[in-house]
Design a protein around this motif. Structure first.
Motif, short mmCIF file in Angstrom:
data_model
loop_
_atom_site.label_atom_id
_atom_site.label_comp_id
_atom_site.label_asym_id
_atom_site.label_seq_id
_atom_site.Cartn_x
_atom_site.Cartn_y
_atom_site.Cartn_z
N HIS A 429 -33.03 37.62 -17.60
CA HIS A 429 -31.82 37.18 -18.32
C HIS A 429 -30.74 38.27 -18.28
O HIS A 429 -29.90 38.37 -19.17
CB HIS A 429 -32.14 36.82 -19.78
N SER A 430 -30.76 39.09 -17.24
CA SER A 430 -29.84 40.22 -17.15
C SER A 430 -28.42 39.74 -16.88
O SER A 430 -28.18 38.65 -16.35
CB SER A 430 -30.29 41.18 -16.04
N GLY A 431 -27.50 40.58 -17.28
CA GLY A 431 -26.08 40.24 -17.27
C GLY A 431 -25.65 39.82 -18.65
O GLY A 431 -24.52 40.09 -19.06
N LEU A 432 -26.56 39.15 -19.38
CA LEU A 432 -26.28 38.78 -20.76
C LEU A 432 -26.63 39.94 -21.69
O LEU A 432 -27.24 40.93 -21.28
CB LEU A 432 -27.12 37.55 -21.14
N VAL A 433 -26.23 39.82 -22.93
CA VAL A 433 -26.54 40.82 -23.95
C VAL A 433 -28.03 41.15 -23.92
O VAL A 433 -28.88 40.26 -23.89
CB VAL A 433 -26.16 40.31 -25.35
N THR A 434 -28.36 42.43 -23.92
CA THR A 434 -29.74 42.89 -23.98
C THR A 434 -29.83 44.01 -25.00
O THR A 434 -29.59 45.18 -24.69
CB THR A 434 -30.22 43.41 -22.60
N LEU A 435 -30.11 43.62 -26.24
CA LEU A 435 -30.18 44.61 -27.31
C LEU A 435 -31.52 45.34 -27.30
O LEU A 435 -32.55 44.77 -26.96
CB LEU A 435 -29.98 43.92 -28.67
N GLY A 760 -42.46 46.01 -27.00
CA GLY A 760 -42.13 47.30 -26.43
C GLY A 760 -41.96 47.24 -24.93
O GLY A 760 -41.83 48.25 -24.26
N LYS A 761 -41.99 46.01 -24.36
CA LYS A 761 -41.87 45.87 -22.90
C LYS A 761 -40.40 45.90 -22.50
O LYS A 761 -39.60 45.14 -23.01
CB LYS A 761 -42.50 44.56 -22.45
N ALA A 762 -40.07 46.77 -21.61
CA ALA A 762 -38.68 46.84 -21.13
C ALA A 762 -38.51 45.91 -19.95
O ALA A 762 -39.46 45.50 -19.30
CB ALA A 762 -38.35 48.27 -20.72
N THR A 763 -37.26 45.55 -19.68
CA THR A 763 -37.01 44.72 -18.51
C THR A 763 -37.22 45.54 -17.26
O THR A 763 -37.04 46.75 -17.23
CB THR A 763 -35.57 44.21 -18.55
N ARG A 764 -37.60 44.85 -16.20
CA ARG A 764 -37.90 45.56 -14.96
C ARG A 764 -36.74 45.45 -13.99
O ARG A 764 -36.07 44.42 -13.94
CB ARG A 764 -39.18 45.02 -14.33
#
Length: 768
Positions: A429-435, A760-764
């Motif tokens: 879902h990158s490009g959108l808000v990622t808090l 706690g998983k970050a986006t890759r």
């Protein structure tokens, strides 16, 4: 109060009722106008809050009178009814009460309500009351039961199936998510053998009375004194399965099947990363090599997870066998990488999916799964947005975003894969808000979507639950992440990672569950050989069934890795499908929408709900005709009896589609019409087409007005919704809110509904 005083009060109340009815007799031959709005008298308890939530979910207009508000309006005859152009008008088509009578003894408000209900044939729901003769039931004793109903197997009676709960096969199981916490309470009692003159009590849902061969009513219809009450003798909140199963029927009953809004049961599953290879969880390192969750410098996964042609054949047959279609979000670049790694010019997996594409649906997931937000600094965990020298954020360029979208569409065209180019799911879902790392959208995202004609872009519901606009051309489709991890190809891998996330540090886990505030901890690690089937699958089923039964079209998502190797997605999907179908009749199937159709449904709902809440919608029924006025361009949403048609300027047209024993759907004004007019035909003609009652109740007649209900027990597990378990973030959040207010419990912060924060998983940054 002595006998003489009580008699005088009863006579006075009867006189008020008679006066109210006499004022209507002059119009007895005239069909009444009944406005399609529900009156809710709210005491702040979870039962009325649950019914309010259902009305809101359906898009059914309602007015709340808050008994705790000193400035609330007084319920009088004028508040409830009046006359419009010489026609008597009922301002509400149904009444929801916290119990059978929440007012003080001798209340004029209760008298006005009773008179109104009798005069116009308006039904009343008693959201939670105790078993008593005043509602047509024996006291809950000899035989009877009062106490916890956790684990009780309720059942719809023959009359309930023939009436408001005909969409259910019969079983109404009560949840028991936490044996240490009582999550239900109620009364089981039998109907009075000798009812008052003219009164009847019909059980609609019942359950076995412990220690007895008799069955006690849980939901029943009490008809008396020209009035009809739905008597519910157990307490619930909006999240509990036993209520969710009955919610549709409660609204249909109180409105006699004629109301604005509708309720359907949706289930869609989208599988990301098709044709790519997903990184694998390392049970020794307790992280995912190739993902930013592992320390910098960790070698990438040597054995990634990717579907095979055998997995594709299994998926195709499974869909046929189970009558369900999975949506596959594909990455063409993943196939090109696989061919390069294997030094071949063909990809058998792509060829087989293309050959069988008539069995599947596909969604653009970008060509090579790049991160499309800010430029990530992955040398730290968690990652951060890279900044320029002046402190501003470095963003992935518009050209990069556009290429990722366009190249995947071109690749699909070259392979002969049919897609809808207006649909998009970006990687993570990158490009959108990622808090908290990226608090705004990439400013280049919206123009890239517009230039590629993207109208529907997926978002993460755990971050942004509501649909919103991205620029002027696209709308989001929030998706529910399922707790079946992208980096697990086997049940053992899934369980090991699950244990790490949801087990305390003292038990050998990461301890994230102790510090994040977004999840609960397991009491002990799950057995890796049995934990997936015995714990994770049933838990995920309960969580996802909560979405399915909440009239929520938002899709769920997993990954292609979950359909490979151990094929761990299927046990969850099969459990959800079988659970649902064991509870519901064939007239109420799961609605399995494609990506863009989900977006359109959310878009229409938003416009409708805005119009309803702003008071721009009026609707009423006179005889067999329903008229709905809404702003131009806003489609109206309604549930009507079978046989209903839409009246056009000349002739009629079909309305809605059949679901749960009724017709429901959207409708627009016909040509040259200023309103939507629906005509009720056949069996539905008289459902709310009531002439004003001509009978006058004389002074001294016994009234169906009971003494006010006493305070009823509400266990902690109802006041604060008990989460089904780890991952049930919606009920975790609800547990920290004051029931009926949406406000945090004093002294306790509301739980952040974010799966990313919880795990706690970050986006890759991508896959190889």
């Amino acid at each position: 109060m002595g006998r003489r005083t009580r008699r005088a009060a009863a006579l006075a109340a009867a006189g008020l009722l008679a006066t109210s009815l006499q004022s209507l007799t002059a119009h007895a031959a005239t069909p009444a106008r009944v406005d399609l709005k529900v009156l809710v008298v709210d005491d702040g308890g979870p039962a009325t809050a649950a019914i309010i939530a259902e009305l809101a979910s359906q898009g059914t207009p309602y007015t709340v009178v808050n008994l705790q508000d000193p400035s609330r309006p007084t319920i009088t005859a004028a508040f409830l009814s009046d006359t419009v152009n010489g026609t008597p008008r009922a301002k509400f088509e149904g009444v929801v009460m916290p119990n059978d009578n929440p007012f003080a003894a001798g209340s004029a408000e209760m008298t006005a309500l009773a008179a109104y209900e009798a005069a116009f044939g308006i039904r009343q729901v008693d959201a939670y009351t105790y078993a008593q003769p005043a509602v047509g039931l024996n006291w809950a004793q000899n035989p009877g039961y009062i106490g916890s109903l956790d684990g009780t197997q309720g059942a719809v009676t023959t009359q309930g199936t023939a009436g408001p709960f005909g969409y259910l096969k019969g079983s109404v199981p009560f949840e028991q998510p936490d044996p240490a916490v009582s999550t239900s309470y109620g009364y089981l009692a039998t109907p009075l053998a000798q009812q008052a003159a003219g009164a009847t009590f019909t059980p609609l849902v019942d359950a076995p009375i412990p220690g007895s061969t008799a069955r006690g009513s849980l939901v029943g219809q009490y008809d008396h004194d020209g009035r009809s009450e739905m008597v519910i003798t157990f307490v619930y909140n909006q999240y509990q399965q036993q209520y969710r199963l009955l919610a549709r029927g409660i609204v249909d009953w109180v409105t006699k099947g004629v109301h604005l809004g509708y309720d359907r049961n949706y289930f869609a599953v989208q599988s990301d990363d098709l044709f790519m290879s997903d990184d694998r969880w390392d049970s020794t390192l307790k992280c995912t090599p190739g993902d930013v969750t592992c320390p910098p410098g960790t070698p990438e996964t040597a054995n990634p997870i990717r579907m095979t042609t055998a997995d594709e054949a299994y998926a195709k047959q499974w869909q046929t066998d189970h009558g369900f279609t999975v949506d596959w979000a594909y990455n063409g670049g993943g196939s090109e990488d696989w061919k390069s790694d294997h030094e071949t010019t063909t990809d058998p997996l792509v060829n087989q999916f293309v050959a069988d594409q008539g069995s599947f649906r596909f969604i653009n997931h970008t060509y090579d799964h790049p991160f499309l937000g800010c430029v990530q600094n992955v040398t730290v965990v968690p990652w951060q947005c890279t900044t320029n020298a002046n402190g501003t954020t470095q963003w992935v360029s518009q050209a990069t975003i556009s290429n990722a979208i366009h190249d995947n569409v071109t690749w699909a065209s070259q392979k002969g894969l049919q897609i809808d180019p207006t649909e998009l799911i970006t990687g993570e879902h990158s490009g959108l808000v990622t808090l908290p790392e990226q608090p705004t959208d990439n400013p280049y995202l919206a123009p890239a979507l517009a230039s590629n004609n993207v109208k529907w872009i997926a978002s993460d519901s755990s971050r942004e639950h509501n649909q919103r606009a991205v620029g002027s051309s696209a709308l989001t489709i929030p998706r529910y992440p399922m707790n079946v991890f992208y980096n697990a190809g086997t049940a053992a891998e899934e369980t090991d990672e699950y244990n790490w996330i949801y087990t305390s540090a003292a038990q050998g886990g990461s301890g994230v569950c102790e510090t994040s505030g977004n999840s609960t901890c397991l009491s002990a690690p799950l057995d890796e050989s049995t934990g997936y089937s015995s714990y994770i699958v049933p838990l995920e089923t309960r969580i996802d069934m909560g979405h399915v039964l909440a009239n929520d079209p938002r899709p769920h998502f997993v990954h292609q890795s979950n359909f490979a190797e151990g094929r761990i997605a299927y046990p969850v999907l099969e459990s959800i499908l079988s659970t649902y179908r064991n509870l519901h009749n064939d007239n109420t199937p799961l609605v399995n929408l494609k990506h863009s159709d989900i977006g359109g449904e959310l878009q229409r709902r938003a416009a409708w709900n805005t119009a309803v809440t702003s008071g721009q919608v009026t609707a009423y029924q006179v005889g067999d005709s329903v008229t709905v006025n809404a702003p131009a361009g806003v489609q109206i949403q309604a549930t009507m009896p079978n046989g209903t048609v839409q009246q056009q300027l000349i002739g009629t047209s079909a309305f809605g589609s059949s679901y749960a024993g009724s017709l429901s759907g959207w409708a627009s004004r016909g040509a040259l019409q200023s309103a939507v007019t629906l005509k009720l035909n056949g069996a539905g003609t008289g459902s709310n087409g009531l002439s004003v009652v001509a009978t006058v109740i004389k002074a001294g007649t016994k009234l169906g007005i009971t003494t006010p209900a006493k305070a009823l027990p509400v266990p902690a597990g109802v006041r604060k919704a008990v989460p089904a378990g780890p991952g049930d973030t919606s009920r975790t959040k609800a547990a920290s809110l004051v029931p009926g207010t949406g406000k945090p419990v004093p002294g306790k912060a509301a739980v952040k509904n974010s799966r990313t924060a919880k795990t706690g998983k970050a986006t890759r940054p991508g896959h190889k």
